[in-house]
Design an enzyme around this catalytic site. Sequence first.
Site, PDB file in Angstrom:
ATOM      1  CG  ASP A   1      -0.201  -0.166   2.521  1.00 12.04           C
ATOM      2  OD1 ASP A   1       0.982   0.228   2.598  1.00 12.04           O
ATOM      3  OD2 ASP A   1      -0.784  -0.714   3.465  1.00 12.04           O
TER       4      ASP A   1
ATOM      5  CG  ASP B   1       1.398   4.124   4.606  1.00 10.91           C
ATOM      6  OD1 ASP B   1       0.234   3.734   4.750  1.00 10.91           O
ATOM      7  OD2 ASP B   1       2.392   3.377   4.738  1.00 10.91           O
TER       8      ASP B   1
ATOM      9  CG  ASP C   1      10.079   2.344  11.901  1.00 11.50           C
ATOM     10  OD1 ASP C   1      10.178   2.961  10.815  1.00 11.50           O
ATOM     11  OD2 ASP C   1       9.366   1.331  12.019  1.00 11.50           O
TER      12      ASP C   1
HETATM   13  P1  ATP Z   1       4.608  -2.077   5.162  1.00 15.46           P
HETATM   14  O1  ATP Z   1       3.395  -1.198   4.905  1.00 15.46           O
HETATM   15  O2  ATP Z   1       5.272  -2.611   3.978  1.00 15.46           O
HETATM   16  O3  ATP Z   1       4.357  -3.081   6.207  1.00 15.46           O
HETATM   17  P2  ATP Z   1       5.644   0.383   6.180  1.00 15.46           P
HETATM   18  O4  ATP Z   1       7.056   0.820   6.422  1.00 15.46           O
HETATM   19  O5  ATP Z   1       4.849   1.178   5.208  1.00 15.46           O
HETATM   20  O6  ATP Z   1       5.701  -1.128   5.814  1.00 15.46           O
HETATM   21  P3  ATP Z   1       3.571   1.018   8.027  1.00 15.46           P
HETATM   22  O7  ATP Z   1       3.199   0.302   9.262  1.00 15.46           O
HETATM   23  O8  ATP Z   1       2.614   1.085   6.911  1.00 15.46           O
HETATM   24  O9  ATP Z   1       4.944   0.381   7.569  1.00 15.46           O
HETATM   25  O10 ATP Z   1       3.989   2.479   8.468  1.00 15.46           O
HETATM   26  C1  ATP Z   1       4.251   3.536   7.550  1.00 15.46           C
HETATM   27  C2  ATP Z   1       5.440   4.337   8.017  1.00 15.46           C
HETATM   28  O11 ATP Z   1       5.169   4.893   9.303  1.00 15.46           O
HETATM   29  C3  ATP Z   1       6.696   3.525   8.211  1.00 15.46           C
HETATM   30  O12 ATP Z   1       7.418   3.392   7.029  1.00 15.46           O
HETATM   31  C4  ATP Z   1       7.454   4.341   9.225  1.00 15.46           C
HETATM   32  O13 ATP Z   1       8.102   5.430   8.631  1.00 15.46           O
HETATM   33  C5  ATP Z   1       6.345   4.875  10.111  1.00 15.46           C
HETATM   34  N1  ATP Z   1       6.102   3.973  11.243  1.00 15.46           N
HETATM   35  C6  ATP Z   1       5.209   2.962  11.310  1.00 15.46           C
HETATM   36  N2  ATP Z   1       5.225   2.361  12.488  1.00 15.46           N
HETATM   37  C7  ATP Z   1       6.160   2.996  13.214  1.00 15.46           C
HETATM   38  C8  ATP Z   1       6.665   2.860  14.531  1.00 15.46           C
HETATM   39  N3  ATP Z   1       6.189   1.920  15.345  1.00 15.46           N
HETATM   40  N4  ATP Z   1       7.637   3.712  14.938  1.00 15.46           N
HETATM   41  C9  ATP Z   1       8.091   4.687  14.124  1.00 15.46           C
HETATM   42  N5  ATP Z   1       7.674   4.862  12.878  1.00 15.46           N
HETATM   43  C10 ATP Z   1       6.721   4.045  12.410  1.00 15.46           C
HETATM   44 MG    MG Z   2       2.725   0.877   4.733  1.00 17.59          MG
END
Ligand code: ATP
Ligand code: MG
Length: 485
Positions: A52, A54, A128
């Site tokens: 997805d 964001d 993160d």
């Molecule tokens: P995926 O969607 O592929 O699982 P993602 O990196 O997009 O991975 P998400 O959970 O969708 O993960 O979160 C979007 C963004 O928000 C992350 O890339 C990160 O920058 C930030 N983020 C998410 N969770 C955390 C956290 N627990 N601590 C700090 N930043 C976070």
């Molecule tokens: Mg994501």
Amino acid sequence: MQTLRASKCGLSTTQLPASILDVIDSLNKAGYEAYIVGGGVRDLMLGLNPKDFDAVTNATPAQVKEVFGRRCRIIGRRFELAHVYSGRELIEVATFRAPPKKAVTSASGMILRDNNWGTIEQDFARRDFSINTLYYQPRKGIVLDFCDAVSDVKKRTLRLLGDPAQRFEEDPVRMLRALRFAAKLNFDIDPEILKIFDVEMTQLLRDVSPHRLYDESQKLFTMGHLSRVLPMLIEFDIWRQLFADVKAEITPFIERAAKNTDQRIQIGKTINPAFFYAVLLWRSFLERSDFYLQKGIVPAEARAQAGLDVLKRQATRTVIPRFAETFIREVWEMQTRLLNPKPQQIEALAGHARFRAGFDFLLLREKSGDSSTQGMGEWWEHYQSLNADQKEVVISQYNRQRAKTRRKVQQDAVEQKESAEIEPLVDVPEPRSRRDRKTQNRSSSAPQRNDSSQGSESHFGADHPILKRKRVKRDLAQVVFGPTQ
Ligand code: ATP
Ligand code: MG
């Protein structure tokens, strides 16, 4: 901060779905800044298919709501976010975040409340891993890189921003995220993280809500690299924090199920994440069923109670939603039905809503060397490949075979006990009425098991709470299958 040309990072608008472009464009048009950030940008740069996209903006959730009206819903407490519906897709739109003003943290330093809007620089610092901090503005064709994240992507290294220990303490879920990204992307974990990633640190996961841990467990199961992450969960001692009473060991059954899950995802098949929970908890379920059987509880009730117990224990770590729990118990219950069906039940069973999952589960057990399936996995596989006439033939053959087996079983009760992992329904007919069931219980319907329970029967008379419990009977009704019963 470096401003990079998107094309240099291998990014172009043609890779983006209309939904995310629509969100970015609408926010820009209303005068706000908006970027794509996080996993979407990272995955595109790595040539992967993002799950997805964001978005992040300087508009507050209320302002985002003004822009999108009824297409937008504000969600979350700890992190307030806007969900924007664009076509059939849902885009998560976050507002730039500043460090929390009033430190609303738990005793262990975990951030509990966190809705303080800030600048893009502050937002970056809150993220993160460096590889998750690239801000992509598709219309301007630029990427903002605040920490040389692009070189971490190239070096395939997972690096936390700031002090790793502090970042894990703030949010222990980042430990799970570290393993998930390392497994999914096949990245190395930065030695600075490895230094502090110990048993003591993983204990912090105890403070995380079991609902959030369930969500994270789902992400681990469905990312397509479950086989790779399972040994890591054991190595970093996270397994114990996630799965109550499940021995930290990758059995052939678990290994096979994990591979199967990954393969299904690779070829675009859907998976039910609860299925893998059913696999993980299977052994605990069998042990618990056996515990009740040894107490002289009738098999169906022993299984129902064991299912409840195991799921209740698991809920102390990850709260599995009710519908998923029901699914798990149905898959387990199907094992008994499929193992030794009455011939007249076969057709109905094969048409049952839970047949497919139950059959897949049985076959996985069988293929991973579980001989207690008695070859029924293959039998059902063969059965499904036949036309209606052929099915009739195999059912009658099965009936004759079954009659023979039954005679043999009667002659050799000891052998029966060894071969039947789950009490087959036909060998121990279940009483139809409650009165019969009670009578059967009192007269010790499972003599061999009671013999081996070495006097435990005395603790388990007809007035034991488990035999009286009304709730168990109601729950049983959820597990029971209509026509196939
Ligand atoms: P995926 O969607 O592929 O699982 P993602 O990196 O997009 O991975 P998400 O959970 O969708 O993960 O979160 C979007 C963004 O928000 C992350 O890339 C990160 O920058 C930030 N983020 C998410 N969770 C955390 C956290 N627990 N601590 C700090 N930043 C976070
Ligand atoms: Mg994501």
